[in-house]
Design an enzyme around this catalytic site. Structure first.
Site, PDB file in Angstrom:
ATOM      1  N   GLN A   1       0.855  -1.182   0.000  1.00  0.00           N
ATOM      2  CA  GLN A   1       0.000   0.000   0.000  1.00  0.00           C
ATOM      3  C   GLN A   1       0.889   1.229   0.000  1.00  0.00           C
ATOM      4  O   GLN A   1       1.860   1.302   0.764  1.00  0.00           O
ATOM      5  CB  GLN A   1      -0.917   0.021   1.228  1.00  0.00           C
TER       6      GLN A   1
ATOM      7  N   TYR B   1      -5.609  10.740   4.904  1.00  0.00           N
ATOM      8  CA  TYR B   1      -4.311  11.054   4.315  1.00  0.00           C
ATOM      9  C   TYR B   1      -4.493  11.834   3.005  1.00  0.00           C
ATOM     10  O   TYR B   1      -5.601  12.280   2.688  1.00  0.00           O
ATOM     11  CB  TYR B   1      -3.492   9.778   4.167  1.00  0.00           C
TER      12      TYR B   1
ATOM     13  N   ARG C   1      -8.013   2.139  -2.102  1.00  0.00           N
ATOM     14  CA  ARG C   1      -8.756   2.005  -0.849  1.00  0.00           C
ATOM     15  C   ARG C   1      -9.371   3.344  -0.474  1.00  0.00           C
ATOM     16  O   ARG C   1      -8.697   4.382  -0.543  1.00  0.00           O
ATOM     17  CB  ARG C   1      -7.835   1.537   0.284  1.00  0.00           C
TER      18      ARG C   1
END
Length: 365
Positions: free
Chosen positions: A99, A184, A231
């Site tokens: 990721q 984020y 995601r």
């Protein structure tokens, strides 16, 4: 309908089951220059019976770091350090994605070093404090006001992601998941209060989804869409984010994604099952779900397997359960007892609470 233990294909990968290990920040990248270690290789090898492992978030650039002791994938030493990890998983019969996560405003100059300053869509500080040194005692400071990404800065950031994705493939990962969740950088662009831009990357829903869509297109062009996933966590309020027009925002984002991505991964935030259902309806590809259901009985994992049977998800991802149950798939298949994780060992530390959780047979012997 299939069940959680049936095989499934994502891109070129054949998965033996539909129970994935969700990405889990563990902050043990103690190698030189925030590189991976042999202990990390053992940790992932132990969990290789997952249908898919999505490894912990790695920063795509120095300025993308948001926590102490998190690994990177932006220089040659870091790439080399990941080879033993991916080799260990593959030799154990597993499959592993990485990721990529850029922290955006959720960082600090003292953490980044080298004169770097956190970058973000707008000059809006995150809520909370950040640990700025790896030693003890911990030193935590408020998040600063970030520097605003210019148009060139956005282009450079997208290029950093594409380079890091190519590095991940060179390091032996089977694919890449972009971290567009939990407050984020990608979600900062989606936000209405962290993103106050008036150019093409802000304002309207169409503007706020442009950065993740441009990013996905650039990385897909570099490594192939069949090895790329995204995601998201609709409605997540981490670090003080707000997302107005929530349903329109995420349905517009999902409708704009390439249809041949490996999968879409939804981290379900409490209270948003109705949106999860709509996203499932809009996404024609493989739908991975990290579910949230409010019940008083622990653990929820065995009960959530029905979400595959019911058609809500193609793949279920579990996080904490994989920390304390390296053979989670085996235990779920048998309906065996599940071990509870020690939260005090989640971040940093040594092998304790990391590689010393026993498999079922060892626990019962």
């Amino acid at each position: 309908m299939p069940n959680a233990f049936d095989p499934i294909t994502i891109g070129p990968l054949s998965l033996p089951n539909r129970v994935a290990m969700a990405p889990l920040t563990r902050r043990r990248a103690y190698g030189d220059g925030l590189s991976a270690t042999p202990l990390m290789a053992e940790y992932y090898r132990q969990r290789a019976t997952a249908g898919l492992i999505v490894a912990e978030a790695a920063q795509p650039s120095r300025v993308g770091q948001g926590y102490t002791d998190t690994p990177g994938l932006h220089d040659t030493a870091q790439v080399a350090s990941w080879h033993p990890v991916t080799d260990a998983v593959h030799h154990a019969g597993g499959r592993i994605y990485t990721q990529l996560m850029h922290a955006g405003r959720n960082s600090h100059p003292e953490l980044l070093g080298g004169g770097l300053h956190p970058l973000a869509p707008s000059a809006c500080a995150a809520e909370g404090v950040v640990r700025v040194h790896g030693g003890e005692p911990a030193v935590r400071k408020p998040y600063p006001i970030p520097q605003v990404l210019t148009m060139q800065g956005i282009a450079d950031t997208i290029a950093d992601f594409a380079d890091a994705a190519a590095n991940a493939i060179d390091a032996g990962f089977d694919g890449v998941e972009l971290h567009g969740a939990y407050g984020y950088l990608i979600q900062q662009f989606l936000s209405g209060n962290a993103n106050r831009r008036t150019d093409r990357y802000g304002g309207s829903v169409a503007g706020r989804v442009r950065f993740p869509l441009d990013l996905v297109d650039a990385v897909a062009a570099r490594i192939g869409p069949e090895r790329l996933a995204l995601r998201i966590s609709p409605g997540c309020t981490a670090f003080g984010l707000e997302e107005p027009d929530l349903h329109e925002l995420y349905l517009t984002l999902v409708d704009g994604l390439p249809r041949d991505l490996a999968y879409l991964h939804v981290f379900e935030f409490p209270g948003h099952r109705d949106l999860t259902v709509k996203l499932r309806e809009h996404w024609a590809g493989v739908f991975m779900l990290n579910p949230h259901e409010t019940h008083h009985d622990w653990p929820a994992g065995p009960r959530q397997l029905r979400l595959v049977d019911d058609g809500l998800a193609d793949i279920l991802s579990f996080g904490t359960l994989f920390i304390s149950n390296p053979d989670l798939v085996h235990r779920l298949r048998l309906g065996a007892p599940l071990a509870e994780a020690d939260e005090t060992t989640f971040y940093r530390g040594d092998h304790r609470g990391y590689t010393d959780y026993p498999c079922l047979e060892e626990a019962l012997s």
